[in-house]
Design a protein around this motif. Sequence first.
Motif, mmCIF file in Angstrom:
data_model
loop_
_atom_site.group_PDB
_atom_site.id
_atom_site.type_symbol
_atom_site.label_atom_id
_atom_site.label_comp_id
_atom_site.label_asym_id
_atom_site.label_seq_id
_atom_site.Cartn_x
_atom_site.Cartn_y
_atom_site.Cartn_z
ATOM 1 N N GLY A 88 0.780 -1.240 0.000
ATOM 2 C CA GLY A 88 0.000 0.000 0.000
ATOM 3 C C GLY A 88 0.805 1.280 0.000
ATOM 4 N N LYS A 89 2.088 1.191 -0.290
ATOM 5 C CA LYS A 89 2.937 2.391 -0.313
ATOM 6 C C LYS A 89 2.849 3.083 -1.676
ATOM 7 C CE LYS A 89 6.167 0.219 2.893
ATOM 8 N NZ LYS A 89 5.271 0.429 3.985
ATOM 9 N N GLY A 90 3.086 4.383 -1.672
ATOM 10 C CA GLY A 90 3.218 5.090 -2.928
ATOM 11 C C GLY A 90 4.481 4.608 -3.642
ATOM 12 N N VAL A 91 4.427 4.579 -4.959
ATOM 13 C CA VAL A 91 5.564 4.121 -5.756
ATOM 14 C C VAL A 91 5.694 5.021 -6.975
ATOM 15 C CG1 VAL A 91 6.481 2.220 -7.141
ATOM 16 C CG2 VAL A 91 5.259 1.709 -5.029
ATOM 17 N N PHE A 92 6.905 5.487 -7.232
ATOM 18 C CA PHE A 92 7.187 6.230 -8.456
ATOM 19 C C PHE A 92 8.681 6.160 -8.735
ATOM 20 C CE2 PHE A 92 8.084 9.391 -5.268
ATOM 21 C CZ PHE A 92 9.082 10.184 -5.808
ATOM 22 N N GLY A 93 9.054 6.566 -9.934
ATOM 23 C CA GLY A 93 10.455 6.533 -10.311
ATOM 24 C C GLY A 93 10.950 7.876 -10.802
ATOM 25 N N ILE A 94 12.261 8.027 -10.746
ATOM 26 C CA ILE A 94 12.937 9.215 -11.270
ATOM 27 C C ILE A 94 14.119 8.729 -12.096
ATOM 28 C CG2 ILE A 94 14.141 11.373 -10.763
ATOM 29 C CD1 ILE A 94 12.948 11.186 -7.898
ATOM 30 N N ARG A 95 14.229 9.178 -13.308
ATOM 31 C CA ARG A 95 15.389 8.847 -14.133
ATOM 32 C C ARG A 95 16.594 9.659 -13.635
ATOM 33 N NH1 ARG A 95 14.751 5.306 -18.004
ATOM 34 N NH2 ARG A 95 12.689 4.963 -18.886
ATOM 35 N N ILE A 96 17.674 8.952 -13.289
ATOM 36 C CA ILE A 96 18.859 9.622 -12.733
ATOM 37 C C ILE A 96 20.102 9.439 -13.603
ATOM 38 C CG2 ILE A 96 18.024 9.501 -10.352
ATOM 39 C CD1 ILE A 96 20.082 7.141 -9.985
ATOM 40 N N HIS A 97 19.949 8.860 -14.773
ATOM 41 C CA HIS A 97 21.110 8.564 -15.620
ATOM 42 C C HIS A 97 21.889 9.824 -16.020
ATOM 43 C CE1 HIS A 97 17.908 9.450 -18.451
ATOM 44 N NE2 HIS A 97 18.860 9.779 -19.318
ATOM 45 N N ASN A 98 21.243 10.980 -16.044
ATOM 46 C CA ASN A 98 21.951 12.213 -16.410
ATOM 47 C C ASN A 98 22.622 12.919 -15.233
ATOM 48 O OD1 ASN A 98 21.794 12.216 -19.185
ATOM 49 N ND2 ASN A 98 19.830 13.253 -19.242
#
Length: 168
Positions: A88-98
């Motif tokens: 039940g946790k919030g989940v999201f991503g961030i692109r960090i390759h740069n």
Amino acid sequence: MARRAFFSFHFERDSWRASQVRQMGIIEGNPPCSDNEWEQVKRGGDGAIKAWIDGQLDGKSCAVVLVGSETATRPWVTYEIESAWNSGKGVFGIRIHNLKDRNGAQAIAGGNPFDNLHFTQQPTKLLSSVAALHYPPYADSRDVYAHIHDNLEQWIEDALKLRANFTL
């Protein structure tokens, strides 16, 4: 209210980039795991790794997946995402390759780790159809850092709202 987040990332490849995000001071995160600590956890086998991840997720409101060039292929990242979502946790991503690594190098964008997970109730529906993957619109590492810094708190709130209202 300070949110507590679990950061998921490919440890060997992206720990330097991840530390930049984790040390922004915007949210409370899980304390960094040293190379030695992670090696010790891994020596305990899959059960020990799962127990460690579950313990790290405990008490967190959100899982922030820091996506580098190889993150989507990492089985433990997939486990972390699935465990966070299913609890039940919030989940999201961030692109960090740069973001630059310790050698000042950037990387290429990798796959979307949310494409690896299907909903049990709707096996044709991917988590990527719901969970956001934020792509800072800059090539310069400083601009990428600033964009993440300026938006991280709102992205967490958005992920928590989405998860609270999510139904299949």
